[in-house]
Design a protein around this motif. Structure first.
Motif, PDB file in Angstrom:
ATOM      1  N   PRO A  56      53.255  22.220  32.540  1.00  0.00           N
ATOM      2  CA  PRO A  56      54.623  22.835  32.795  1.00  0.00           C
ATOM      3  C   PRO A  56      54.077  24.421  33.823  1.00  0.00           C
ATOM      4  N   LEU A  57      52.992  25.047  33.383  1.00  0.00           N
ATOM      5  CA  LEU A  57      52.467  26.192  34.135  1.00  0.00           C
ATOM      6  C   LEU A  57      51.879  25.602  35.413  1.00  0.00           C
ATOM      7  N   ILE A  58      51.079  24.544  35.546  1.00  0.00           N
ATOM      8  CA  ILE A  58      50.453  24.237  36.779  1.00  0.00           C
ATOM      9  C   ILE A  58      51.585  23.622  37.745  1.00  0.00           C
ATOM     10  N   ILE A  59      52.638  23.240  37.310  1.00  0.00           N
ATOM     11  CA  ILE A  59      53.676  22.944  38.284  1.00  0.00           C
ATOM     12  C   ILE A  59      54.469  24.075  38.792  1.00  0.00           C
ATOM     13  N   ALA A  60      54.683  24.805  37.710  1.00  0.00           N
ATOM     14  CA  ALA A  60      55.153  26.334  38.186  1.00  0.00           C
ATOM     15  C   ALA A  60      54.303  27.170  39.088  1.00  0.00           C
ATOM     16  N   LEU A  61      53.329  26.993  39.000  1.00  0.00           N
ATOM     17  CA  LEU A  61      52.397  27.884  39.941  1.00  0.00           C
ATOM     18  C   LEU A  61      52.166  27.137  41.287  1.00  0.00           C
ATOM     19  N   LYS A  62      52.544  25.670  41.379  1.00  0.00           N
ATOM     20  CA  LYS A  62      52.453  25.118  42.500  1.00  0.00           C
ATOM     21  C   LYS A  62      53.630  25.457  43.385  1.00  0.00           C
ATOM     22  N   ASN A  63      54.901  25.275  42.629  1.00  0.00           N
ATOM     23  CA  ASN A  63      56.162  25.507  43.081  1.00  0.00           C
ATOM     24  C   ASN A  63      56.593  27.089  43.713  1.00  0.00           C
ATOM     25  N   ALA A  64      55.932  28.051  42.745  1.00  0.00           N
ATOM     26  CA  ALA A  64      56.654  29.473  43.137  1.00  0.00           C
ATOM     27  C   ALA A  64      56.037  29.879  44.374  1.00  0.00           C
ATOM     28  N   PRO A  65      56.867  30.883  44.752  1.00  0.00           N
ATOM     29  CA  PRO A  65      56.475  31.748  45.817  1.00  0.00           C
ATOM     30  C   PRO A  65      55.448  32.810  45.510  1.00  0.00           C
ATOM     31  N   ALA A  66      54.763  33.314  46.446  1.00  0.00           N
ATOM     32  CA  ALA A  66      53.679  34.205  46.344  1.00  0.00           C
ATOM     33  C   ALA A  66      54.056  35.206  45.406  1.00  0.00           C
ATOM     34  N   ASP A  67      55.176  35.992  45.192  1.00  0.00           N
ATOM     35  CA  ASP A  67      55.285  36.938  44.226  1.00  0.00           C
ATOM     36  C   ASP A  67      55.283  36.544  42.803  1.00  0.00           C
ATOM     37  N   ASP A  68      55.912  35.534  42.686  1.00  0.00           N
ATOM     38  CA  ASP A  68      56.101  34.982  41.232  1.00  0.00           C
ATOM     39  C   ASP A  68      54.875  34.329  40.739  1.00  0.00           C
ATOM     40  N   LYS A  69      54.102  33.648  41.845  1.00  0.00           N
ATOM     41  CA  LYS A  69      52.726  33.227  41.462  1.00  0.00           C
ATOM     42  C   LYS A  69      51.713  34.003  41.121  1.00  0.00           C
ATOM     43  N   ASN A  70      51.741  35.178  41.956  1.00  0.00           N
ATOM     44  CA  ASN A  70      50.863  36.357  41.704  1.00  0.00           C
ATOM     45  C   ASN A  70      51.232  36.895  40.223  1.00  0.00           C
ATOM     46  N   ARG A  71      52.547  36.998  39.881  1.00  0.00           N
ATOM     47  CA  ARG A  71      53.033  37.637  38.528  1.00  0.00           C
ATOM     48  C   ARG A  71      52.285  36.797  37.571  1.00  0.00           C
ATOM     49  N   LEU A 100      49.744  34.873  37.702  1.00  0.00           N
ATOM     50  CA  LEU A 100      48.091  34.870  37.595  1.00  0.00           C
ATOM     51  C   LEU A 100      47.882  36.236  37.005  1.00  0.00           C
ATOM     52  N   THR A 101      48.787  37.254  37.253  1.00  0.00           N
ATOM     53  CA  THR A 101      48.223  38.365  36.552  1.00  0.00           C
ATOM     54  C   THR A 101      48.531  38.588  34.990  1.00  0.00           C
ATOM     55  N   ILE A 102      49.492  37.733  34.599  1.00  0.00           N
ATOM     56  CA  ILE A 102      49.795  37.602  33.057  1.00  0.00           C
ATOM     57  C   ILE A 102      48.440  36.887  32.484  1.00  0.00           C
ATOM     58  N   LEU A 103      48.207  35.674  33.166  1.00  0.00           N
ATOM     59  CA  LEU A 103      47.093  34.851  32.730  1.00  0.00           C
ATOM     60  C   LEU A 103      45.836  35.755  32.521  1.00  0.00           C
ATOM     61  N   GLU A 104      45.543  36.428  33.586  1.00  0.00           N
ATOM     62  CA  GLU A 104      44.385  37.341  33.787  1.00  0.00           C
ATOM     63  C   GLU A 104      44.379  38.432  32.915  1.00  0.00           C
ATOM     64  N   GLN A 105      45.609  39.091  32.488  1.00  0.00           N
ATOM     65  CA  GLN A 105      45.476  40.449  31.945  1.00  0.00           C
ATOM     66  C   GLN A 105      46.184  40.721  30.734  1.00  0.00           C
ATOM     67  N   GLU A 106      47.386  39.845  30.770  1.00  0.00           N
ATOM     68  CA  GLU A 106      48.385  40.203  29.737  1.00  0.00           C
ATOM     69  C   GLU A 106      48.863  38.964  28.572  1.00  0.00           C
ATOM     70  N   ARG A 107      48.099  37.883  28.898  1.00  0.00           N
ATOM     71  CA  ARG A 107      48.549  36.681  28.192  1.00  0.00           C
ATOM     72  C   ARG A 107      48.392  36.893  26.636  1.00  0.00           C
ATOM     73  N   GLU A 108      47.737  37.824  25.965  1.00  0.00           N
ATOM     74  CA  GLU A 108      47.719  37.864  24.523  1.00  0.00           C
ATOM     75  C   GLU A 108      48.783  38.606  24.142  1.00  0.00           C
ATOM     76  N   SER A 109      49.554  39.310  24.832  1.00  0.00           N
ATOM     77  CA  SER A 109      50.692  40.155  24.548  1.00  0.00           C
ATOM     78  C   SER A 109      51.938  39.357  24.332  1.00  0.00           C
ATOM     79  N   THR A 110      52.532  39.309  23.356  1.00  0.00           N
ATOM     80  CA  THR A 110      53.822  38.596  22.967  1.00  0.00           C
ATOM     81  C   THR A 110      54.936  38.891  23.843  1.00  0.00           C
ATOM     82  N   ARG A 111      54.924  40.013  24.215  1.00  0.00           N
ATOM     83  CA  ARG A 111      56.036  40.599  25.073  1.00  0.00           C
ATOM     84  C   ARG A 111      56.400  39.889  26.263  1.00  0.00           C
TER      85      ARG A 111
END
Length: 328
Positions: A240-255, A257-268
């Protein structure tokens, strides 16, 4: 009798045979080892892998108590892998109750898993000889290799669907394919039918894993017995995540990626990620892929005589539908 009742009936027999098998071993096991195995092995589970061994053997002309004894090996190996997974993931619960790792510690979980692995190999060797054991050990090696592929790609958030299915083949699909193929070997099926059942199992395993990954985002924790969002917190790149990253435009894709790299352990951030995946058809795309793969799983069953094996074929078809509809 409907599909759920038939599956439950077979699962009851499988559980009974496993209980009898483990009880026979208890006299020569340390009491703590016996307790750990009992806690982890009989704490629930759908028994899909041994059921597939039984059905494949039955479809290939063999239906006796030894089929169930052989089938237990696939549940033992599967549960052994869960023991080890819970150590790796530091999981505190499994199937709605305290995990073996949490209750008995990592050493207890690892050693009990090793015991079940060794016992499962002995069973397959006893019932199917070197041919079945070779397939079984290849699946076991694939499970470990799949884990290492996932480990190596741990910080790679730009994975393709091919990368995803490489992991799925190793971690899930090869074992389910082996469960079907070994059942056919045990029953004396010819190579063409062995291959057909292996193909069915591998495709079913891929679909099973996709649905599992969907449930990690969309499942009801009270039904699944597992917390949602574990894959995101661990940075696992599921379909599901791979498909979304492939389909998303740059702004949402970068968001993302930022979550995955920096914020993924936060439940919020979990609801935000779910929203983005949904927006870019990650969930619908993954489910559609699972449906296509299930169709590919069913094709090889045309090799078998429908009139002669109607019940077994219907159960295998029903299981494929169950995989798509399951909620836990």
């Amino acid at each position: 009798m409907d599909l759920k009742e038939l599956i439950a009936k077979e699962a009851t027999i499988i559980n009974q045979v496993m209980h009898e098998d483990i009880e026979r071993l208890t006299s020569c096991l340390d009491p703590l080892l016996a307790e750990v195995i009992d806690h982890g092995l009989f704490g629930g589970g759908k028994r899909v892998r041994p059921l597939l061994t039984v059905l494949s053997a039955r479809l290939s002309g063999r239906d006796d108590q030894d089929v169930y004894r052989l089938a237990c090996a696939f549940e033992y190996l599967h549960v052994a892998s869960l023991f080890h997974d819970d150590v790796i993931d530091r999981a505190e619960s499994r199937r709605g109750k305290v995990s073996v790792n949490k209750r008995y510690g990592s050493v207890g979980a690892i050693l009990a898993g090793d015991f079940l692995l060794a016992h499962s190999m002995a069973i397959v060797g006893d019932y199917t000889g070197s041919q079945g054991l070779k397939i079984f050990t290849e699946a076991t090696r694939g499970m470990v290799d799949g884990e290492f592929v996932q480990l190596r790609n741990g910080n790679n958030f730009n994975q393709s669907e091919d990368d995803y299915f490489t992991v799925v083949m190793g971690k899930t699909a090869l074992l389910i394919g082996a469960a079907c193929e070994v059942g056919a070997i045990f029953a004396g099926a010819d190579p063409q039918k062995q291959s057909a059942l292996r193909t069915y199992g591998i495709n079913l395993g891929c679909a099973f894993q996709i649905v599992d990954d969907l449930l990690d985002y969309l499942g009801d924790e009270e039904v699944t017995g597992k917390a949602v969002g574990n894959d995101l917190r661990e940075g696992k790149m599921t379909l599901p995540l791979i498909i979304a990253l492939k389909n998303a435009p740059a702004d949402d894709k970068n968001r993302l990626l930022t979550i995955l790299e920096q914020e993924r352990e936060s439940t919020r951030v979990f609801p935000e990620v779910v929203s983005i995946i949904k927006k870019y058809e990650g969930f619908t795309g993954a489910r559609t892929k699972a449906e296509v793969i299930v169709g590919q799983a069913l094709e090889p069953l045309q090799l078998f005589n429908r009139e002669e094996h109607e019940k077994s074929i219907s159960l295998l078809q029903g299981l494929s539908a169950y995989v798509l509809k399951r909620d836990k």
